[in-house]
Design an enzyme around this catalytic site. Structure first.
Site, PDB file in Angstrom:
ATOM      1  N   CYS A 180      18.927 -56.687  22.972  1.00 31.23           N
ATOM      2  CA  CYS A 180      17.873 -57.088  22.030  1.00 31.23           C
ATOM      3  C   CYS A 180      16.578 -56.326  22.270  1.00 31.23           C
ATOM      4  O   CYS A 180      16.156 -55.525  21.449  1.00 31.23           O
ATOM      5  CB  CYS A 180      17.608 -58.582  22.178  1.00 31.23           C
ATOM      6  SG  CYS A 180      19.104 -59.508  22.213  1.00 31.23           S
ATOM      7  N   LYS A 201      11.360 -61.401  13.406  1.00 36.35           N
ATOM      8  CA  LYS A 201      12.314 -61.297  14.524  1.00 36.35           C
ATOM      9  C   LYS A 201      12.052 -60.023  15.324  1.00 36.35           C
ATOM     10  O   LYS A 201      12.009 -60.017  16.559  1.00 36.35           O
ATOM     11  CB  LYS A 201      13.746 -61.287  13.982  1.00 36.35           C
ATOM     12  CG  LYS A 201      14.804 -60.961  15.010  1.00 36.35           C
ATOM     13  CD  LYS A 201      14.896 -62.002  16.103  1.00 36.35           C
ATOM     14  CE  LYS A 201      15.849 -61.580  17.203  1.00 36.35           C
ATOM     15  NZ  LYS A 201      15.921 -62.554  18.309  1.00 36.35           N
TER      16      LYS A 201
HETATM   17  N1  SAJ Z   1      12.260 -57.919  31.732  1.00 36.88           N
HETATM   18  C1  SAJ Z   1      11.314 -57.347  32.591  1.00 36.88           C
HETATM   19  N2  SAJ Z   1      10.158 -58.028  32.848  1.00 36.88           N
HETATM   20  C2  SAJ Z   1       9.913 -59.253  32.272  1.00 36.88           C
HETATM   21  C3  SAJ Z   1      10.880 -59.803  31.396  1.00 36.88           C
HETATM   22  C4  SAJ Z   1      12.048 -59.130  31.142  1.00 36.88           C
HETATM   23  O1  SAJ Z   1      11.515 -56.250  33.127  1.00 36.88           O
HETATM   24  O2  SAJ Z   1       8.860 -59.833  32.568  1.00 36.88           O
HETATM   25  C5  SAJ Z   1      13.497 -57.188  31.443  1.00 36.88           C
HETATM   26  C6  SAJ Z   1      14.739 -57.959  31.856  1.00 36.88           C
HETATM   27  O3  SAJ Z   1      15.074 -57.678  33.200  1.00 36.88           O
HETATM   28  C7  SAJ Z   1      15.789 -57.390  30.892  1.00 36.88           C
HETATM   29  C8  SAJ Z   1      14.981 -57.122  29.640  1.00 36.88           C
HETATM   30  O4  SAJ Z   1      13.606 -57.038  30.037  1.00 36.88           O
HETATM   31  O5  SAJ Z   1      16.303 -56.170  31.381  1.00 36.88           O
HETATM   32  C9  SAJ Z   1      15.140 -58.195  28.557  1.00 36.88           C
HETATM   33  O6  SAJ Z   1      15.153 -59.446  29.184  1.00 36.88           O
HETATM   34  P1  SAJ Z   1      14.596 -60.746  28.412  1.00 36.88           P
HETATM   35  O7  SAJ Z   1      14.928 -61.935  29.193  1.00 36.88           O
HETATM   36  O8  SAJ Z   1      13.168 -60.545  28.093  1.00 36.88           O
HETATM   37  O9  SAJ Z   1      15.309 -60.706  27.002  1.00 36.88           O
HETATM   38  P2  SAJ Z   1      16.746 -61.108  26.422  1.00 36.88           P
HETATM   39  O10 SAJ Z   1      17.250 -59.859  25.813  1.00 36.88           O
HETATM   40  O11 SAJ Z   1      17.642 -61.788  27.390  1.00 36.88           O
HETATM   41  O12 SAJ Z   1      16.315 -62.180  25.287  1.00 36.88           O
HETATM   42  C10 SAJ Z   1      15.356 -61.769  24.334  1.00 36.88           C
HETATM   43  C11 SAJ Z   1      14.455 -62.954  24.069  1.00 36.88           C
HETATM   44  N3  SAJ Z   1      13.340 -62.556  23.230  1.00 36.88           N
HETATM   45  C12 SAJ Z   1      12.078 -62.882  23.625  1.00 36.88           C
HETATM   46  O13 SAJ Z   1      11.855 -63.464  24.662  1.00 36.88           O
HETATM   47  C13 SAJ Z   1      10.965 -62.458  22.696  1.00 36.88           C
HETATM   48  C14 SAJ Z   1      15.237 -64.029  23.338  1.00 36.88           C
HETATM   49  O14 SAJ Z   1      14.350 -65.078  22.938  1.00 36.88           O
HETATM   50  C15 SAJ Z   1      15.886 -63.450  22.113  1.00 36.88           C
HETATM   51  O15 SAJ Z   1      16.646 -64.437  21.408  1.00 36.88           O
HETATM   52  C16 SAJ Z   1      16.828 -62.338  22.548  1.00 36.88           C
HETATM   53  O16 SAJ Z   1      16.014 -61.324  23.168  1.00 36.88           O
HETATM   54  C17 SAJ Z   1      17.514 -61.807  21.319  1.00 36.88           C
HETATM   55  O17 SAJ Z   1      18.749 -62.107  21.219  1.00 36.88           O
HETATM   56  O18 SAJ Z   1      16.853 -61.235  20.467  1.00 36.88           O
END
Ligand code: SAJ
Length: 417
Positions: free
Chosen positions: A255, A201
């Site tokens: 996360c 995880k």
């Molecule tokens: N972000 C970027 N660039 C990107 C992708 C995201 O700057 O290309 C930023 C987003 O704006 C945000 C942060 O990163 O601020 C996190 O966004 P996210 O959509 O990547 O993550 P979460 O926190 O909404 O969801 C993640 C997911 N994990 C993965 O994709 C590996 C989700 O599958 C998990 O279940 C979740 O964390 C969790 O609960 O652990």
């Protein structure tokens, strides 16, 4: 045999999970927040998630909420595991408390499922000893760690369709857990050891944090080298084995911004992990340095933040990079106004679009809410027409036609040294 499931923690993961189980089993959802318990027992939802109200309607007869744990065959822990900010160490107080609530009710043949994200080894070192404090030994009850990987905004779909990892204490636990989860999980269920599941995880979210960090570093290099990094990323991703993510103003959420620290707290090997965290946590500083150059010359700059949610089209602002950006601007005497159509409660006032932009010197788009694309720049009463899009989602041609000077993060115009 009719199985009763007791889910502890009715948040973004626990409530959807409880309702998905309630399609086939009797479920009691337990939360220490009395308001959530009352809201649910009044037939309402404490938060929105695509498809959740339809599911709730369908399973209402099999589900009720309570403040105390009830006898059950399966106990599922889905409580938060926040970070102790100052120490950068996982705060397991809610997990400990949930295990303490379960222990007196635990009987031979029951199963405990830990879904909350924890540091490697936490199940065997913390959770299982608490559960076993009244004499029942692991093996007499089943134990699994089954971390969730559904993304907020698509939670139900991903809970059903994603493959899942089942970290089982023993083969009996693996069989019991896979039987229960297969009631709604269409994806594959892979079993492994408890500690491996805890680590997998953290790997998933740490890998994403590191991937975002390299995208952010490329963006700063784009400004340095005069390259539009968005064009460059599109071209680089044409390579069949390259997938560079989107640069942004920093990483938020409960996360990705948190989980990598669960590795650094115990391992002595986390160099890239720590470096990626510092690169992402330094993005608000870089954004502020660009804003400073855009409002150069204004004695008392006024800036408008478009979006404080941690990511687009959600109302969650936990660990949002916007907060650090606001503090940096305030510490330099800027007036900061906020417009976010999704967020309702925030440590700073959130105003209307008109109020947030009147007499402002710079709009900084921090969150990629779709609604920002529809803003008509010619309607805005700015003092100075500057726009800084840190997500590359706006049609800057439209904004330039309305007289705005536009900067996009990483687009190659180096506004600061
Ligand atoms: N972000 C970027 N660039 C990107 C992708 C995201 O700057 O290309 C930023 C987003 O704006 C945000 C942060 O990163 O601020 C996190 O966004 P996210 O959509 O990547 O993550 P979460 O926190 O909404 O969801 C993640 C997911 N994990 C993965 O994709 C590996 C989700 O599958 C998990 O279940 C979740 O964390 C969790 O609960 O652990």
């Amino acid at each position: 045999m009719t199985v009763k499931i007791c889910v502890l923690g009715l948040g973004y993961i626990g409530l959807p999970t409880a309702l998905l189980f309630a399609q086939h089993y009797e479920v009691v959802g337990v939360d220490v927040n009395e308001k959530i318990v009352q809201t649910l027992n009044n037939g309402e939802l404490p938060f929105e998630e695509d498809g959740l109200s339809e599911l709730f309607e369908k399973v209402k007869d099999n589900f009720h909420a309570a403040s105390e744990v009830e006898e059950a065959d399966v106990f599922l822990i889905a409580v938060p595991t926040p970070l102790e900010e100052a120490l950068k160490i996982a705060d397991l107080k809610f997990v400990r408390s949930a295990a303490e609530m379960i222990a007196p009710h635990l009987q031979a043949g029951n199963m405990v499922i830990l879904e909350s994200t924890v540091s490697p080894g936490a199940s065997e070192n913390v959770v299982i000893p608490i559960l076993s404090q009244y004499g029942l030994k692991p093996g007499e009850y089943s134990y699994v760690h089954c971390p969730e990987r559904a993304i907020p905004g698509k939670t139900l779909h991903e809970m059903i369709h994603n493959d899942r990892v089942v970290g089982a204490y023993d083969p009996k636990s693996a069989t019991f857990a896979k039987d229960i989860y297969s009631s709604f999980v269409v994806g594959n269920l892979y079993d492994t050891t408890v500690r491996t599941a805890e680590f997998v995880k953290l790997m998933e979210n740490t890998y994403r944090d590191v991937s975002i960090a390299i995208a952010n570093e490329f963006a700063r290099m784009g400004d340095e080298f005069g390259i539009n990094i968005w064009d460059a990323i599109t071209l680089a991703n044409l390579h069949p084995r390259v997938n560079i993510l989107n640069p942004g103003p920093g990483v938020g959420g409960h996360c990705i911004a948190i989980d990598p620290w669960f590795l650094t707290e115990t391992s002595t090997k986390t160099r890239m992990v720590s470096l990626a965290r510092s690169i992402n946590d330094n993005m608000p500083n870089y954004v502020h340095s660009v804003v400073r150059s855009l409002v150069h010359g204004e004695q008392k700059p006024v800036i408008t933040i478009f979006g404080v949610a941690y990511k687009g089209n959600v109302d969650d602002w936990r660990a949002t990079p916007a907060l650090k950006l606001i503090r940096l601007a305030e510490n330099e005497g800027y007036t900061v106004r906020i417009f976010d159509p999704h967020v309702t409660t925030f440590p700073y006032p959130i105003t209307s679009l008109e109020e947030a932009t009147r007499d402002s010197d710079c709009i900084v788009l921090v969150t990629d809410h779709n609604l920002f694309r529809d803003v008509d720049p010619s309607s805005l009463q700015m003092r100075n027409k500057n726009l800084f899009d840190t997500r590359n989602i706006l049609d800057t041609g439209k904004w330039e036609d309305a007289g705005f000077t536009c900067k996009t993060l990483g687009n190659g115009t180096d506004n600061n040294s």
